[in-house]
Design a protein around this motif. Structure first.
Motif, PDB file in Angstrom:
ATOM      1  N   ASN A   1      44.793  84.701 -33.861  1.00  0.00           N
ATOM      2  CA  ASN A   1      44.449  83.536 -33.046  1.00  0.00           C
ATOM      3  C   ASN A   1      44.457  83.936 -31.571  1.00  0.00           C
ATOM      4  O   ASN A   1      44.670  85.117 -31.241  1.00  0.00           O
ATOM      5  CB  ASN A   1      45.392  82.361 -33.336  1.00  0.00           C
ATOM      6  CG  ASN A   1      46.826  82.638 -32.945  1.00  0.00           C
ATOM      7  OD1 ASN A   1      47.127  83.585 -32.209  1.00  0.00           O
ATOM      8  ND2 ASN A   1      47.735  81.814 -33.451  1.00  0.00           N
ATOM      9  N   GLU A   2      44.290  82.969 -30.676  1.00  0.00           N
ATOM     10  CA  GLU A   2      44.214  83.281 -29.244  1.00  0.00           C
ATOM     11  C   GLU A   2      45.523  83.830 -28.679  1.00  0.00           C
ATOM     12  O   GLU A   2      45.530  84.475 -27.630  1.00  0.00           O
ATOM     13  CB  GLU A   2      43.750  82.055 -28.440  1.00  0.00           C
ATOM     14  CG  GLU A   2      44.646  80.835 -28.566  1.00  0.00           C
ATOM     15  CD  GLU A   2      44.336  79.987 -29.784  1.00  0.00           C
ATOM     16  OE1 GLU A   2      45.100  79.043 -30.041  1.00  0.00           O
ATOM     17  OE2 GLU A   2      43.354  80.242 -30.508  1.00  0.00           O
ATOM     18  N   ASP A   3      46.645  83.622 -29.384  1.00  0.00           N
ATOM     19  CA  ASP A   3      47.929  84.156 -28.933  1.00  0.00           C
ATOM     20  C   ASP A   3      48.212  85.529 -29.536  1.00  0.00           C
ATOM     21  O   ASP A   3      49.262  86.113 -29.282  1.00  0.00           O
ATOM     22  CB  ASP A   3      49.071  83.210 -29.313  1.00  0.00           C
ATOM     23  CG  ASP A   3      48.941  81.863 -28.611  1.00  0.00           C
ATOM     24  OD1 ASP A   3      48.455  81.851 -27.445  1.00  0.00           O
ATOM     25  OD2 ASP A   3      49.303  80.838 -29.219  1.00  0.00           O
TER      26      ASP A   3
END
Length: 157
Positions: free
Chosen positions: A147-149
């Motif tokens: 994911n974006e993290d």
């Protein structure tokens, strides 16, 4: 998570233009792949009918390949026309992926007799052959979905 995957290779084609195929005693095409497994049920030959014009058989020299035995007596209408065999193959799971190196050799062979006696009948026992080969390269790719993290994502089937 580990999954078993079947890697399908693009379709392959073997093409030729038989001039006097109906007068030949023997006419076979075989494929002997290395690192691939031919899908015999995917074999198609445009305008020809299995078991009327040809039969697909096991390749005794290479169980991953095939042999197509044409019935020359049934082929008179196709003399001089393009005949094209199309089939699919999958990557043989028992073979390591080739990255660079020598690749996986794929050899096709045409066996035929082209001698005709004085009565116009085919002479068998004096077979000729033509071979051609191609090298198939396969590569391994690993994908990690995040994911974006940067946290890994789970996949559900």
């Amino acid at each position: 998570m580990k999954r078993n995957m079947v890697w399908r290779c693009d379709s392959y084609k073997i093409t030729w233009y038989p001039q006097n195929i109906d007068k030949l005693g023997v006419f076979t095409v075989s494929d002997s792949p290395k690192g691939l497994k031919d899908n015999k049920s995917s074999i198609s030959i445009a305008n020809l009918t299995a078991n009327t014009h040809y039969e697909v058989k096991a390749n005794d020299d290479n169980p991953n390949g095939f042999v197509i035995e044409f019935k020359p007596g049934q082929m008179k209408d196709f003399a001089g026309q393009k005949v094209e065999i199309t089939y699919n193959a999958t990557l043989d799971t028992g073979t390591a992926l080739t990255i660079g190196g020598n690749g996986n050799a794929n050899k096709a062979k045409l066996v035929y007799t082209n001698e005709i006696d004085e009565n116009g009948s085919p002479v068998t026992g004096k077979e000729n052959h033509i071979e051609d080969s191609a090298t198939v390269y396969t590569f391994s790719i690993q994908i990690h979905k995040t994911n974006e993290d940067g946290a890994g994502l789970r996949c559900y089937v």
